[in-house]
Design an enzyme around this catalytic site. Structure first.
Site, PDB file in Angstrom:
ATOM      1  N   SER A 214      -0.751   6.088   3.460  1.00 12.97           N
ATOM      2  CA  SER A 214       0.152   6.229   2.331  1.00 12.97           C
ATOM      3  C   SER A 214       0.389   7.712   2.016  1.00 12.97           C
ATOM      4  CB  SER A 214      -0.417   5.463   1.134  1.00 12.97           C
ATOM      5  OG  SER A 214       0.564   5.285   0.138  1.00 12.97           O
ATOM      6  N   ASP A 436       5.053  -3.908   5.397  1.00 14.65           N
ATOM      7  CA  ASP A 436       5.025  -2.909   4.323  1.00 14.65           C
ATOM      8  C   ASP A 436       6.451  -2.648   3.846  1.00 14.65           C
ATOM      9  OD1 ASP A 436       4.637  -0.780   2.631  1.00 14.65           O
ATOM     10  OD2 ASP A 436       3.783   0.557   4.151  1.00 14.65           O
ATOM     11  N   HIS A 505       0.850  -2.556   4.127  1.00 15.79           N
ATOM     12  CA  HIS A 505       0.660  -1.126   3.866  1.00 15.79           C
ATOM     13  C   HIS A 505      -0.780  -0.703   4.139  1.00 15.79           C
ATOM     14  CE1 HIS A 505       1.742   2.661   1.898  1.00 15.79           C
ATOM     15  NE2 HIS A 505       0.633   2.575   1.173  1.00 15.79           N
TER      16      HIS A 505
END
Length: 561
Positions: A214, A436, A505
């Site tokens: 991220s 994601d 994610h």
């Protein structure tokens, strides 16, 4: 083998065969019977992963004994997690240094790990790396909606000495007042911390690997670049980096340009009506997203830097903010829509780490695991800390916690940082989970097509080789991992890109076997994601031609609820 067809008009490669919808779903019950029968007929001896080895530790010294964590006394964990050390260390050697970062260090029993340290970062900015520890790659896992912690057979500690660090200052249990405004200051503070850590634990002259996800798409390259600039292999011998589902630069490119093709690809999941779908296509055309996508997501890419698109929030109407338009529509159809993993539906699952985004579920009376004083005492954290998975402090607000400020860095794909890291290591791995929504796979790919490394711009061919994850026994129903061909990958000039089809994610959480393979490649234990051998920590010959389980076969027929 899968057949492949690249269509830039789609958000992802269309995968024929392996991920196609089965036309013979009724046969699943017959297959279950066959699996049960074959398992009963074939008694395959299997050696589980390494058990804890009690030995004299080279890490336990007078300087480190205050950081010892009793692996048998972690609350709610009913097994020994092994040797570990946790606590606070300063970001500099200054005698009055008040800024300290919280860490949790797990030495590995793997003999191949003797000359290395691997560090994990979560993102945010401002989110704790203990999030990844508890739900992705730590030695025990307590994932959302589950009853209690379980052993993690896919912990990266099986492969390498692992260090989880809460950073920058202001995150989690870390102490002191945040005073930074960009990634360069952040990376200097982390380098200061790491030198203190390596000195304390006698980890000089080790290879260092940096990993994360991220917003660690910023953290990892900038910290890696700082390590390179130090020119000091005693403390900062950078050997490689791996990042999954990263933000690398321009959020308009990463999210807005890719969102409509993403919805098209996953149309059966989003289930948006025809009029809305037509409207967002028209808006994407008007905002120049469609032509931009079709032009620049190409292999090889058009030479020279891509043009910068207008800020979609520059006007009060924000008419080109298609990402939020789609998000709101998705939440209307599916109130429990999860931007990190689009297959989720209601009900919300309670997460022991607490809420992160508006709309996350927090049941009445629930207690966040790392906010419990017994947990804090067990891991040498400051008892009484109001721990948050993602801090409400502005970690880039400077010394005055100015809420109007944000990270001033352009992003590693925009200012040359990522290029320097790739060329210095020739061991950079970047990947994505295709479920994601927050940072879609093709947004990451487009960012990479816009940079030049080792003499050429972008990937010259689409990364379309099958990503193999070894077949393996499962001995813990609380933590399972898929096997076989789970995605695609490609490698050019020191950079490897991969995608995992059924991961979100937090890729190590949703596809722990694939993530384990990533670390094996990073550490040089395998040559590529095409290697068809076993996990390097696995004993036995598990080819996938026969079902192999230790007790109850996973393929046993289940009753429908």
């Amino acid at each position: 083998m899968w057949s492949f067809k690249l269509s830039i008009g789609l958000s992802l490669l269309l995968w024929a065969g392996a991920f196609a919808e089965s036309k013979n779903a009724i046969n699943v019950f017959k297959r279950a019977d066959v699996l049960t029968s074959e398992t009963a007929e074939r008694n395959v001896e299997f050696t589980p992963p390494r058990k804890l080895v009690k030995r004299q530790s080279p890490y336990l010294t007078d300087a480190t004994k205050k950081f010892v964590v009793n692996g048998s006394a972690i609350p709610d964990v009913d097994f020994d997690v092994g040797e570990s050390y946790a606590g606070l260390l300063p970001i500099s050697s200054a005698p009055n240094e008040s800024r300290q970062l919280f860490f949790w260090f797990f030495p590995s029993a793997n003999p191949e790990a003797s000359d290395e340290v691997t560090i994990w970062f979560n993102g945010g900015p401002g989110c704790s790396s203990l999030s990844g520890f508890l739900s992705e790659n730590g030695p025990f896992q307590w994932q959302p909606g589950t009853f209690r912690p379980v052993e993690n057979p896919y912990t990266w500690v099986n492969l390498t000495n692992m260090l989880w660090v809460e950073q920058p200052v202001g995150v989690g249990f870390s102490t002191g007042v945040p005073n930074i405004t960009d990634e360069f200051q952040l990376s200097q503070e982390f380098a200061g911390f790491y030198k203190q850590f390596a000195t304390t634990f006698g980890l000089e002259n080790r290879k260092v690997y940096l990993t994360g996800e991220s917003y660690a798409g910023y953290y990892v390259p900038y910290i890696a670049d700082e390590f390179i600039k130090q020119e000091d292999d005693v403390y900062f011998n950078l050997a490689g980096v791996a990042i999954n589902d990263p933000i690398l630069g321009d959020s308009t490119l990463a999210q807005q340009v890719t969102v409509v093709p993403y919805v098209d690809y996953w149309a059966n999941v989003f289930s948006l009506n025809a009029s809305f779908t037509a409207a967002i296509h028209e808006r994407a055309d008007q905002c120049n997203y469609t032509s931009y996508y079709n032009t620049y997501l190409s292999f090889p890419p058009p030479p020279a830097p891509f043009p910068v698109l207008p800020d979609p929030f520059a006007s009060d109407e924000a008419t080109c903010d298609l990402f939020d338009t789609v998000y709101l529509a998705a939440r209307a159809v599916n109130p429990c829509f999860n931007i990190y993993h689009i297959l989720d539906t209601c009900p919300f699952l309670w997460n022991q780490l607490g809420i992160v985004n508006q709309g996350d579920y927090e049941p009445p009376g629930a207690q966040i695991y790392f906010n419990r004083t017994d947990v804090q005492a067990a891991i040498n954290a400051p008892v009484g800390t109001d721990w948050m998975q993602c801090t409400n402090k502005n970690v880039f607000g400077g010394a005055t916690n100015n809420q109007s400020l944000s990270d001033r860095s352009l992003g590693p794909a925009a200012d040359g940082t990522l290029t320097r890291v790739i060329e210095a290591t020739n061991n950079t791995i970047i990947g994505a989970g295709n479920l994601d929504f927050l940072l879609p796979t093709n947004g990451t790919l487009m960012a990479l097509q816009n940079i030049t490394w080792n003499g050429k711009q972008g990937f010259q061919t689409y990364p379309a080789t099958e990503f193999y994850t070894p077949y393996h026994p499962e001995y813990n129903y609380g933590e399972l991992a898929g096997a076989g061909y789970l995605g695609l990958w490609g490698s050019e000039r020191g950079l490897t890109f991969y995608q995992v089809q059924l991961a979100g994610h937090e890729l190590p959480e949703y596809a722990p076997g694939a993530a384990y393979r990533v670390v094996e490649l990073l550490l040089g234990r395998i040559k590529s994601f095409g290697d068809a051998g076993d996990f390097t920590t696995q004993m036995g010959n598990f080819t996938g031609t026969s079902p192999i389980y230790d007790n109850e076969p996973v393929g046993v027929q289940r009753k429908l609820a």
